[in-house]
Write an enzyme that holds these catalytic residues in place. Sequence first.
Site, mmCIF file in Angstrom:
data_model
loop_
_atom_site.group_PDB
_atom_site.id
_atom_site.type_symbol
_atom_site.label_atom_id
_atom_site.label_comp_id
_atom_site.label_asym_id
_atom_site.label_seq_id
_atom_site.Cartn_x
_atom_site.Cartn_y
_atom_site.Cartn_z
ATOM 1 N N CYS A 1 0.836 -1.193 0.000
ATOM 2 C CA CYS A 1 0.000 0.000 0.000
ATOM 3 C C CYS A 1 0.872 1.244 0.000
ATOM 4 O O CYS A 1 2.084 1.169 0.057
ATOM 5 C CB CYS A 1 -0.834 0.020 1.252
ATOM 6 N N GLU B 1 -0.868 -8.192 -17.880
ATOM 7 C CA GLU B 1 -1.102 -7.247 -16.790
ATOM 8 C C GLU B 1 -1.800 -5.969 -17.229
ATOM 9 O O GLU B 1 -2.578 -5.417 -16.461
ATOM 10 C CB GLU B 1 0.164 -6.965 -15.972
ATOM 11 N N TRP C 1 -4.007 -1.901 -0.667
ATOM 12 C CA TRP C 1 -3.977 -3.057 -1.557
ATOM 13 C C TRP C 1 -4.328 -4.234 -0.655
ATOM 14 O O TRP C 1 -3.480 -4.759 0.060
ATOM 15 C CB TRP C 1 -2.591 -3.224 -2.190
ATOM 16 N N ARG D 1 1.115 2.321 -5.757
ATOM 17 C CA ARG D 1 1.442 1.261 -4.800
ATOM 18 C C ARG D 1 0.216 0.453 -4.368
ATOM 19 O O ARG D 1 0.349 -0.607 -3.754
ATOM 20 C CB ARG D 1 2.102 1.862 -3.567
ATOM 21 N N GLU E 1 8.301 -12.607 -20.777
ATOM 22 C CA GLU E 1 8.052 -11.224 -20.356
ATOM 23 C C GLU E 1 6.904 -10.615 -21.179
ATOM 24 O O GLU E 1 6.069 -9.871 -20.661
ATOM 25 C CB GLU E 1 9.338 -10.397 -20.502
ATOM 26 N N LYS F 1 2.702 -1.658 -7.395
ATOM 27 C CA LYS F 1 4.041 -1.485 -7.948
ATOM 28 C C LYS F 1 5.119 -2.287 -7.214
ATOM 29 O O LYS F 1 5.863 -3.026 -7.810
ATOM 30 C CB LYS F 1 4.388 0.007 -7.948
ATOM 31 N N LYS G 1 3.610 -8.735 -19.720
ATOM 32 C CA LYS G 1 3.227 -7.352 -20.072
ATOM 33 C C LYS G 1 1.810 -7.308 -20.631
ATOM 34 O O LYS G 1 1.009 -6.466 -20.265
ATOM 35 C CB LYS G 1 4.206 -6.853 -21.124
ATOM 36 N N ASN H 1 1.067 -1.094 6.373
ATOM 37 C CA ASN H 1 1.492 -1.722 5.124
ATOM 38 C C ASN H 1 2.082 -3.066 5.487
ATOM 39 O O ASN H 1 3.003 -3.128 6.293
ATOM 40 C CB ASN H 1 2.544 -0.840 4.437
ATOM 41 N N GLY H 2 1.533 -4.135 4.917
ATOM 42 C CA GLY H 2 2.086 -5.452 5.194
ATOM 43 C C GLY H 2 1.049 -6.396 5.751
ATOM 44 O O GLY H 2 -0.148 -6.193 5.598
ATOM 45 N N HIS I 1 5.667 -30.004 -27.859
ATOM 46 C CA HIS I 1 5.504 -30.872 -26.684
ATOM 47 C C HIS I 1 4.223 -30.573 -25.933
ATOM 48 O O HIS I 1 4.094 -30.932 -24.773
ATOM 49 C CB HIS I 1 6.728 -30.742 -25.773
HETATM 50 N N1 GLU Z 1 -2.986 -6.205 5.569
HETATM 51 C C1 GLU Z 1 -3.572 -4.910 5.475
HETATM 52 C C2 GLU Z 1 -4.960 -4.971 4.845
HETATM 53 O O1 GLU Z 1 -5.329 -5.875 4.173
HETATM 54 C C3 GLU Z 1 -2.685 -3.909 4.753
HETATM 55 C C4 GLU Z 1 -2.502 -4.214 3.306
HETATM 56 C C5 GLU Z 1 -1.634 -3.180 2.581
HETATM 57 O O2 GLU Z 1 -0.383 -3.271 2.712
HETATM 58 O O3 GLU Z 1 -2.226 -2.363 1.859
HETATM 59 O O4 GLU Z 1 -5.743 -4.088 5.012
#
Ligand code: GLU
Length: 584
Positions: A2, A473, A72, A28, A466, A579, A470, A96-97, A489
Site C-alpha cells: 500500500c 497485466e 492493496w 502502490r 516477459e 508497484k 506485459k 502496510n504489510g 511438446h
Molecule cells: N494487511 C492490510 C490490509 O489488508 C494492509 C494491506 C496493505 O499493505 O495495503 O488491510
Amino acid sequence: MCGVFATIGTKENAGETVLEGLKKLEYRGYDSWGIATRVATSSPTTMKGTGKISEVRTSFPNGTTSIGHTRWATHGGVTKKNAHPHTQGCVTLVHNGIADNFEQLKKALKNEYSFVSDTDSEVLAALIDHSLKKNKYKNVVSAIRTATKQIEGRFALVMMIEGVDGIWAIRKGSPLIIGKGKHTNYIASDIPAFLQHTRTVNYLDDGELAKLTSTSVEIYSLINGKKVAKRNIKVEWNEEQATKDGWPHFMLKEIIEQKETILRTLEHSSTSIQKFVHTMNKRKGAYMIGSGTAHKAAMVGEYLFAKVADRKINVVQSEEMSYFERFIKSGTAIVAISQSGETADALEVLEYGVKHKAKILSITNTPSSSIARMSHHHLALNTGIEKAIASTKAMTAQMALLLLCAYTDGPGISYGRTLLRETGANINDMLNPRYSKHIEKIAGKIHKHENLFIIGRNSLYPIALEAAIKIQEVSYIHAQGFAAGELKHGPIALIEKGTVCIVLGSDKETISNAIELQSRGATILGIAPENNDVFTHWIRVPDCSEAQPIATVIPIQLLAYYLAIKRGLDPDMPRNLAKSVTVK
Ligand code: GLU
C-alpha cells in the site's frame, strides 16, 4: 504494497497535504483510501472511501497532523470499513504489510475490543492500545516495543495516539522514509509523496521506531529502546520525473524514456562493475533472484553469462528460492534483481544469505532501498522513478547492466560498452512516432482476441515470457510465452484457425516453428530484424546481436500498451496489481 503517508506541521492543512501525497503513491495500491486528521493531540476525524484516490475531491477538517493510506487489500474485502486508518482505543493507524498471527492476537483481544473490520491492521491498533493502557499512556516507546514483539510478519505502521503528541512509526520489513521540512515533517512508504516539500530524508531501518513532531525527528531501536542517530540524505530525484510531463500515461512516457535510460547504465565505472562481478566467485557459486519482470531480466542475464562469459548462473524466482536455500554457503553470491529494492520475497532470501555469510549483490532502481542497503555491492539502474505498474525502463536497464557484467566476466567490459552504445543508438532511431503508430495499428487488429501466444528461443525465450506478463497485466488478454522448441511438446494443441501467435526472431529455427504454427491456421505477428513470408504482420527491430533481448522487448511493451488502450483500459493501473510487492 500500500501507500502510507503522514505529516505533522504547524499549518492546519495536513489533510490536504496527505491527500496530494497519497495521489502520488497511488501506483502502490489503489483499491481504497483513508485519511485521519487532527489538531494537536485531539481525537482524529477519519474519512475513507473505496476506489481510486486520484478521484477524491474532498476537503478536510483543519488539522496539523494527518495520516493516510491507499490500500492493496490482503485481509478483508475492498470495503469502506476495511479501508485504513483503523482506530482502537486511543490508537489510529495505517498499516502496510501483513500480521501473520493476527487471528491469534484477535482472539486474545476480543473481550476488550470490538472489531469492525476484517483486517489484520485493526487488530494491531488494539494490540498497541492495550499495551499503552497497561503503562497508562506514559511510556510510549516501551509500550510500542512490547506490542511489536508480539507481531509476526513484515510490516510498517504509522500511527497517532489520542492525548499524545506526534506521529509514531515502526518499520519491520516494509519501507518507510522520513522527509524533513521546515516546521513540518513527513513519513511515507516512498519518496514521491513528499518530494514537492523536501528532499532531505532519513531512511528508517528494520527494527526502528520513529517519533515525528513538527520540529523534531527521534528514532529509537525497537530492540533496546535506545536512541539511534541518523544521517540526513539528499535525494536526487526531481518532481518532473514523477509527473506525466504531457504524456497520456506513465507507461508510454517510460517506454519512450528508454531512448536514454538504457545508456545511463554506462555511467557506472568499469571498476565498480568489475568489483561486482568479481564478488560472484566462480567456486562458491552464484544465484540470481527476481520476481515477475525482474526474474525474466535475470533469465536474460543467465543466457548472456552462458554465451559471453561461458558461465552458468543459477536463476531462481525469489518466491521459490527458499527451497534451494540450503545450497547457499559462505561466499556464495546472491544477486537480487528488483526495480523497487523492497520486494518482500527477495528480502527474505537475502536475510537468509546474510545469516550464512553469503555475498549479497543487487541491481535496483533505488540506491537507498532495503535491498541495496543490505548489499556488499549494488548497481543502480539510474532510470529515474518508474511509476507505471508495468515495468518497462527498469527492465531494459536491468538487462543492460547484466550485459555489462557478462562482458566483464568474459571478453572485457569495453566490448559490452560498445555493444550497448550501438544498441542505444539503434533504439533511439527505432522509437519514433511512425513506429508507435505502426504498432498501434497492429494492436487495433488483434485487440479483440482473448488468447495470444508468444514464442522465442535462446535469450529471446525469457522475452517471450516477459511479453506474456506485459500483455496480461495491462490488457487482461490471456497471453502465454513458450520456448519455441517446446511448442511440439504440448502448446501446439491450442492453435486453431486465426489464433494470433507472436514470433520473436527471424532465425532459421524460429521461422520453422512459425511455419508449424501457420500450418495449423495461426496468424503470425513477427517481431524480428528481418521480414519473412510467414509473418502476416511484421514489427521490425534492429539487429543488436547479444543485446537483442533489450531491443526486442520494447515493441512488445508498446504493443501491450496499445492493446490496453484499444480495450478501453488504464495501462498505468491494472486491476489487482501494485508497484512494489512488499508482502509475501
Ligand atoms: N494487511 C492490510 C490490509 O489488508 C494492509 C494491506 C496493505 O499493505 O495495503 O488491510
